[in-house]
Design a protein around this motif. Structure first.
Motif, PDB file in Angstrom:
ATOM      1  N   ASP A 131       0.823  -1.203   0.000  1.00 21.54           N
ATOM      2  CA  ASP A 131       0.000   0.000   0.000  1.00 21.54           C
ATOM      3  C   ASP A 131       0.864   1.263   0.000  1.00 21.54           C
ATOM      4  O   ASP A 131       0.561   2.246  -0.671  1.00 21.54           O
ATOM      5  N   ARG A 132       1.949   1.225   0.757  1.00 23.21           N
ATOM      6  CA  ARG A 132       2.851   2.380   0.834  1.00 23.21           C
ATOM      7  C   ARG A 132       3.605   2.594  -0.469  1.00 23.21           C
ATOM      8  O   ARG A 132       4.149   3.663  -0.710  1.00 23.21           O
ATOM      9  N   ARG A 133       3.718   1.538  -1.281  1.00 21.80           N
ATOM     10  CA  ARG A 133       4.488   1.635  -2.522  1.00 21.80           C
ATOM     11  C   ARG A 133       3.665   2.231  -3.660  1.00 21.80           C
ATOM     12  O   ARG A 133       4.236   2.726  -4.636  1.00 21.80           O
ATOM     13  N   THR A 134       2.346   2.201  -3.524  1.00 21.64           N
ATOM     14  CA  THR A 134       1.483   2.628  -4.628  1.00 21.64           C
ATOM     15  C   THR A 134       1.783   4.046  -5.127  1.00 21.64           C
ATOM     16  O   THR A 134       1.856   4.264  -6.344  1.00 21.64           O
ATOM     17  N   PRO A 135       1.983   5.035  -4.238  1.00 25.15           N
ATOM     18  CA  PRO A 135       2.261   6.389  -4.738  1.00 25.15           C
ATOM     19  C   PRO A 135       3.532   6.452  -5.590  1.00 25.15           C
ATOM     20  O   PRO A 135       3.569   7.179  -6.589  1.00 25.15           O
ATOM     21  N   VAL A 136       4.571   5.703  -5.198  1.00 26.05           N
ATOM     22  CA  VAL A 136       5.817   5.729  -5.968  1.00 26.05           C
ATOM     23  C   VAL A 136       5.607   5.068  -7.325  1.00 26.05           C
ATOM     24  O   VAL A 136       6.125   5.535  -8.349  1.00 26.05           O
ATOM     25  N   ALA A 137       4.806   4.010  -7.340  1.00 20.47           N
ATOM     26  CA  ALA A 137       4.494   3.369  -8.621  1.00 20.47           C
ATOM     27  C   ALA A 137       3.800   4.351  -9.552  1.00 20.47           C
ATOM     28  O   ALA A 137       4.116   4.428 -10.743  1.00 20.47           O
ATOM     29  N   GLU A 138       2.889   5.142  -9.016  1.00 18.04           N
ATOM     30  CA  GLU A 138       2.190   6.155  -9.827  1.00 18.04           C
ATOM     31  C   GLU A 138       3.169   7.165 -10.405  1.00 18.04           C
ATOM     32  O   GLU A 138       3.097   7.528 -11.579  1.00 18.04           O
ATOM     33  N   VAL A 139       4.079   7.640  -9.553  1.00 15.03           N
ATOM     34  CA  VAL A 139       5.087   8.620  -9.985  1.00 15.03           C
ATOM     35  C   VAL A 139       5.917   8.046 -11.133  1.00 15.03           C
ATOM     36  O   VAL A 139       6.174   8.715 -12.143  1.00 15.03           O
ATOM     37  N   ILE A 140       6.327   6.773 -10.985  1.00 15.21           N
ATOM     38  CA  ILE A 140       7.198   6.163 -11.996  1.00 15.21           C
ATOM     39  C   ILE A 140       6.420   5.912 -13.292  1.00 15.21           C
ATOM     40  O   ILE A 140       6.937   6.143 -14.391  1.00 15.21           O
ATOM     41  N   GLU A 141       5.177   5.473 -13.172  1.00 18.41           N
ATOM     42  CA  GLU A 141       4.385   5.215 -14.390  1.00 18.41           C
ATOM     43  C   GLU A 141       4.107   6.519 -15.154  1.00 18.41           C
ATOM     44  O   GLU A 141       4.145   6.545 -16.375  1.00 18.41           O
ATOM     45  N   ARG A 142       3.837   7.599 -14.432  1.00 21.77           N
ATOM     46  CA  ARG A 142       3.633   8.880 -15.113  1.00 21.77           C
ATOM     47  C   ARG A 142       4.913   9.318 -15.820  1.00 21.77           C
ATOM     48  O   ARG A 142       4.876   9.842 -16.935  1.00 21.77           O
ATOM     49  N   ALA A 143       6.065   9.100 -15.149  1.00 23.47           N
ATOM     50  CA  ALA A 143       7.343   9.474 -15.769  1.00 23.47           C
ATOM     51  C   ALA A 143       7.610   8.613 -16.994  1.00 23.47           C
ATOM     52  O   ALA A 143       8.158   9.086 -18.000  1.00 23.47           O
ATOM     53  N   ARG A 144       7.221   7.356 -16.928  1.00 22.20           N
ATOM     54  CA  ARG A 144       7.394   6.475 -18.078  1.00 22.20           C
ATOM     55  C   ARG A 144       6.575   6.999 -19.255  1.00 22.20           C
ATOM     56  O   ARG A 144       7.040   7.029 -20.396  1.00 22.20           O
ATOM     57  N   ALA A 145       5.340   7.446 -18.979  1.00 20.41           N
ATOM     58  CA  ALA A 145       4.482   7.982 -20.036  1.00 20.41           C
ATOM     59  C   ALA A 145       5.097   9.241 -20.666  1.00 20.41           C
ATOM     60  O   ALA A 145       4.878   9.538 -21.831  1.00 20.41           O
ATOM     61  N   ARG A 146       5.891   9.979 -19.879  1.00 22.84           N
ATOM     62  CA  ARG A 146       6.568  11.176 -20.403  1.00 22.84           C
ATOM     63  C   ARG A 146       7.889  10.826 -21.095  1.00 22.84           C
ATOM     64  O   ARG A 146       8.589  11.720 -21.564  1.00 22.84           O
ATOM     65  N   GLY A 147       8.267   9.545 -21.068  1.00 21.52           N
ATOM     66  CA  GLY A 147       9.521   9.141 -21.710  1.00 21.52           C
ATOM     67  C   GLY A 147      10.740   9.234 -20.812  1.00 21.52           C
ATOM     68  O   GLY A 147      11.874   9.110 -21.264  1.00 21.52           O
ATOM     69  N   GLU A 148      10.522   9.440 -19.489  1.00 12.05           N
ATOM     70  CA  GLU A 148      11.660   9.579 -18.571  1.00 12.05           C
ATOM     71  C   GLU A 148      12.158   8.236 -18.042  1.00 12.05           C
ATOM     72  O   GLU A 148      13.178   8.188 -17.351  1.00 12.05           O
ATOM     73  N   VAL A 149      11.391   7.160 -18.278  1.00  9.49           N
ATOM     74  CA  VAL A 149      11.754   5.856 -17.712  1.00  9.49           C
ATOM     75  C   VAL A 149      11.790   4.808 -18.832  1.00  9.49           C
ATOM     76  O   VAL A 149      10.903   4.781 -19.688  1.00  9.49           O
ATOM     77  N   ASP A 150      12.816   3.970 -18.792  1.00  7.00           N
ATOM     78  CA  ASP A 150      12.979   2.845 -19.707  1.00  7.00           C
ATOM     79  C   ASP A 150      11.691   2.008 -19.757  1.00  7.00           C
ATOM     80  O   ASP A 150      11.223   1.541 -18.714  1.00  7.00           O
ATOM     81  N   PRO A 151      11.111   1.806 -20.952  1.00  4.12           N
ATOM     82  CA  PRO A 151       9.895   0.996 -21.046  1.00  4.12           C
ATOM     83  C   PRO A 151      10.094  -0.414 -20.476  1.00  4.12           C
ATOM     84  O   PRO A 151       9.139  -1.022 -20.003  1.00  4.12           O
ATOM     85  N   ALA A 152      11.342  -0.921 -20.501  1.00  7.06           N
ATOM     86  CA  ALA A 152      11.597  -2.285 -20.022  1.00  7.06           C
ATOM     87  C   ALA A 152      11.778  -2.354 -18.504  1.00  7.06           C
ATOM     88  O   ALA A 152      11.888  -3.447 -17.944  1.00  7.06           O
ATOM     89  N   MET A 153      11.822  -1.219 -17.831  1.00  2.05           N
ATOM     90  CA  MET A 153      12.124  -1.237 -16.393  1.00  2.05           C
ATOM     91  C   MET A 153      10.951  -1.784 -15.589  1.00  2.05           C
ATOM     92  O   MET A 153       9.820  -1.321 -15.713  1.00  2.05           O
ATOM     93  N   ASP A 154      11.248  -2.750 -14.712  1.00  3.97           N
ATOM     94  CA  ASP A 154      10.246  -3.292 -13.799  1.00  3.97           C
ATOM     95  C   ASP A 154       9.973  -2.262 -12.693  1.00  3.97           C
ATOM     96  O   ASP A 154      10.896  -1.854 -11.978  1.00  3.97           O
TER      97      ASP A 154
END
Lengths: 197, 197
Positions: A131-154
């Motif tokens: 539950d505590r990890r969910t906000p960070v997952a959101e941050v990373i997924e939004r960054a991925r959508a902006r092209g800031e994160v490797d599409p292959a990154m788990d």
């Protein structure tokens, strides 16, 4: 009857203000005396209720502590600054505060130690951590959508790269978790998970 | 008399084989019953010595457990394959073995929980953790000398980037620590700490 939250629901309707008083007393006492030092007697005295009132609602100390943690919102809301680095700093810098650290140091290893012997508690601890990890997952997924994160990154491993070093320092190595450390950590992880080389 | 190792040295000369039998019994019992379940009585029975023999040598259970850990060499020797990635895999892949994980899960959170209440034990736990980090520091410094690591990278934080996520998964989130995870982790950290962008 058990509603799956570790709370028992028996008899009369619940009084939410009594629940809240018990959870606040638990959270306060955790910071003061730690998980090992915490007793249901002390929580009852602090909350101004009888011990039986607590045992009608919670199976035991571990369940009470997990609910107190869940209610206490140790973390801020999900940041959305438009940049991965700024979002991560907004999320992790509050963990450099001494109060947050003292509470976590006294609590999380004690819960994990108990969870190693109690599969039911282990399940609830995993749910709490998840539950505590969910906000960070959101941050990373939004960054991925902006092209800031490797599409292959788990995403799970990306969160572990941020949270793992902080927890390891707080609980085991005793190395400082100060703003400079968190900034360097975030910079290195942004590089680690960025679009591929 | 205390020699600073947490062992008492009193009276007759020490019999090293008795020490070793006690430490082996402690390590075996830790994996079987965990830190909380471990008693000095059980260690004495398993080692075939009297309880007083143990208390002549160690102040208590925590000191005994730390010495047993130090003696048990959970990690392999320092790898030196000529490449940062291979050295790190040689060091961290053994942590994916189920036995190593079961032992660590039962032990480290319990020690950290106790250390939160006992500054002397906290100091010994930090020394133990620091000792375990030395081989990784060597690996990273050698890689830096070969130009594989950013000269500006803090070695302590580099170790935390590797060890932190593994410990966090084992103790708190319950996510798997399997060979594929360790390989991805090592690849990402090699990128994070590599020579500057």
């Amino acid at each position: 009857m058990d509603d799956g939250s570790g709370q028992r629901r028996v008899g009369r309707p619940r009084d939410a203000s009594v629940d809240e008083a018990i959870l606040v007393a638990t959270a306060d006492l955790l910071v003061e005396v730690g998980f090992t030092g915490l007793t249901v007697d002390a929580v009852a005295a602090r909350a101004g209720v009888g011990k039986a009132t607590i045992y009608r609602r919670w199976e035991g100390k571990e369940q009470l502590v997990l609910d107190a943690l869940t209610a206490s919102r140790l973390h801020p809301e999900v940041p959305d600054t438009g940049s991965l680095r700024s979002d991560l700093l907004a999320y992790y810098l509050p963990l450099t505060e001494a109060d947050a650290q003292a509470g976590a140091i006294r609590l999380m290893p004690a819960l994990a130690a108990q969870a190693a012997l109690d599969e039911d508690l282990a399940e609830r601890l995993r749910a709490f951590v998840s539950d505590r990890r969910t906000p960070v997952a959101e941050v990373i997924e939004r960054a991925r959508a902006r092209g800031e994160v490797d599409p292959a990154m788990d995403v799970e491993l990306a969160i572990d790269l941020l949270t793992g070093p902080i927890m390891y320092r707080l609980y085991f190595s005793g190395s400082p978790v100060d703003p400079a450390t968190v900034e360097t950590l975030v910079d290195r992880v942004v590089r680690a998970i960025g679009p591929g080389a």
